[in-house]
Design a protein around this motif. Structure first.
Motif, PDB file in Angstrom:
ATOM      1  N   VAL A   1      -8.108   1.709   7.603  1.00  0.00           N
ATOM      2  CA  VAL A   1      -7.011   1.500   8.559  1.00  0.00           C
ATOM      3  C   VAL A   1      -6.820   0.009   8.819  1.00  0.00           C
ATOM      4  O   VAL A   1      -5.693  -0.498   8.832  1.00  0.00           O
ATOM      5  N   ALA A   2      -7.944  -0.701   9.025  1.00  0.00           N
ATOM      6  CA  ALA A   2      -7.859  -2.143   9.286  1.00  0.00           C
ATOM      7  C   ALA A   2      -7.219  -2.873   8.106  1.00  0.00           C
ATOM      8  O   ALA A   2      -6.386  -3.763   8.298  1.00  0.00           O
ATOM      9  N   LEU A   3      -7.582  -2.488   6.892  1.00  0.00           N
ATOM     10  CA  LEU A   3      -7.014  -3.123   5.705  1.00  0.00           C
ATOM     11  C   LEU A   3      -5.519  -2.818   5.596  1.00  0.00           C
ATOM     12  O   LEU A   3      -4.716  -3.719   5.341  1.00  0.00           O
ATOM     13  N   SER A   4      -5.147  -1.574   5.819  1.00  0.00           N
ATOM     14  CA  SER A   4      -3.737  -1.191   5.756  1.00  0.00           C
ATOM     15  C   SER A   4      -2.914  -1.947   6.802  1.00  0.00           C
ATOM     16  O   SER A   4      -1.837  -2.485   6.501  1.00  0.00           O
ATOM     17  N   ARG A   5      -3.430  -2.017   8.016  1.00  0.00           N
ATOM     18  CA  ARG A   5      -2.706  -2.714   9.085  1.00  0.00           C
ATOM     19  C   ARG A   5      -2.641  -4.215   8.835  1.00  0.00           C
ATOM     20  O   ARG A   5      -1.619  -4.851   9.093  1.00  0.00           O
ATOM     21  N   ALA A   6      -3.729  -4.783   8.327  1.00  0.00           N
ATOM     22  CA  ALA A   6      -3.737  -6.218   8.037  1.00  0.00           C
ATOM     23  C   ALA A   6      -2.713  -6.542   6.950  1.00  0.00           C
ATOM     24  O   ALA A   6      -1.996  -7.541   7.045  1.00  0.00           O
ATOM     25  N   ARG A   7      -2.641  -5.692   5.941  1.00  0.00           N
ATOM     26  CA  ARG A   7      -1.654  -5.896   4.874  1.00  0.00           C
ATOM     27  C   ARG A   7      -0.232  -5.809   5.427  1.00  0.00           C
ATOM     28  O   ARG A   7       0.634  -6.608   5.065  1.00  0.00           O
ATOM     29  N   ALA A   8       0.006  -4.830   6.287  1.00  0.00           N
ATOM     30  CA  ALA A   8       1.347  -4.659   6.867  1.00  0.00           C
ATOM     31  C   ALA A   8       1.720  -5.853   7.739  1.00  0.00           C
ATOM     32  O   ALA A   8       2.841  -6.370   7.650  1.00  0.00           O
ATOM     33  N   ARG A   9       0.781  -6.305   8.586  1.00  0.00           N
ATOM     34  CA  ARG A   9       1.067  -7.465   9.447  1.00  0.00           C
ATOM     35  C   ARG A   9       1.305  -8.712   8.609  1.00  0.00           C
ATOM     36  O   ARG A   9       2.205  -9.503   8.892  1.00  0.00           O
ATOM     37  N   PHE A  10       0.493  -8.885   7.570  1.00  0.00           N
ATOM     38  CA  PHE A  10       0.663 -10.050   6.704  1.00  0.00           C
ATOM     39  C   PHE A  10       2.016  -9.998   6.003  1.00  0.00           C
ATOM     40  O   PHE A  10       2.722 -10.999   5.931  1.00  0.00           O
ATOM     41  N   SER A  11       2.383  -8.842   5.513  1.00  0.00           N
ATOM     42  CA  SER A  11       3.666  -8.682   4.833  1.00  0.00           C
ATOM     43  C   SER A  11       4.826  -9.036   5.764  1.00  0.00           C
ATOM     44  O   SER A  11       5.755  -9.742   5.372  1.00  0.00           O
ATOM     45  N   LYS A  12       4.763  -8.550   7.002  1.00  0.00           N
ATOM     46  CA  LYS A  12       5.822  -8.848   7.978  1.00  0.00           C
ATOM     47  C   LYS A  12       5.867 -10.341   8.288  1.00  0.00           C
ATOM     48  O   LYS A  12       6.940 -10.948   8.288  1.00  0.00           O
TER      49      LYS A  12
END
Length: 193
Positions: free
Chosen positions: A162-173
């Protein structure tokens, strides 16, 4: 009554806990040979270059002292986790330097960031939380999967995923926002010429 007789007074052989056969000097030598370079790179990316050798040595000294606590098959993750604690302690002891202006490349931060030449990418990465940066670095630069990240950060594999998925999403944004802003600034600059 018990059929076993208690050990005689002064007989210490009953109190000796033998080491697992795999935990010997040969095991430690193999551990060091297999992982020292990876641990050294992990530390180098997260602290100043003058501390790398000392922190690497301390990581492996801790591994030797706690050799019975290292889970078989998860040695590298255990080393990353231990190195992470040592890095945090080292960085906490360093005195912060106040800057009037954020430097183009932060000289006292993660050296792996130096390879990022795109200003929007660098800016988006620096705007992430420390936890997000740590998770992304473990995944991208260290090649760790969710289970390995979980071991390194002492969290559950689901929490790591979950942390990896959220970090990727925040970074992408953030990167998308930075790229849009950079494009708008470039267009405004060329319009004034």
């Amino acid at each position: 009554m018990s059929s076993t007789t208690p050990p005689k007074l002064g007989d210490t052989s009953a109190n000796v806990v033998p080491l697992r056969p795999a935990v010997t000097e040969e095991w430690f030598s193999r551990l060091f040979t297999d992982y020292a370079r990876l641990v050294q790179r992990y530390i180098y990316r997260r602290t100043s270059s003058d501390a790398v050798e000392d922190l690497t040595a301390e990581t492996f000294a801790t591994a030797w002292r706690k050799r019975d606590e290292i889970p078989e098959g998860l040695e590298l993750q255990w080393l990353y986790k231990t190195a992470g604690f040592l890095i945090a302690n080292y960085n906490r002891k360093r005195k912060p330097v106040l800057l009037e202006e954020f430097p183009e490349i932060a000289h006292d931060s993660d050296p792996a960031i130096y390879v990022i030449e795109d200003a929007a990418l660098r800016s988006a990465f620096y705007r992430l939380s420390e936890k997000d940066r740590k998770v992304l670095i473990l995944a991208a630069w260290e090649g760790q999967n969710s289970e390995q990240i979980a071991q390194a950060l002492d969290i559950s594999p689901n929490a790591a995923a979950v942390a990896l998925s959220r970090a990727r999403a925040r970074f992408s944004k953030l990167f998308s926002d930075e790229s849009t802003d950079a494009g708008a600034n470039t267009n405004a600059a060329t319009d004034t010429l």
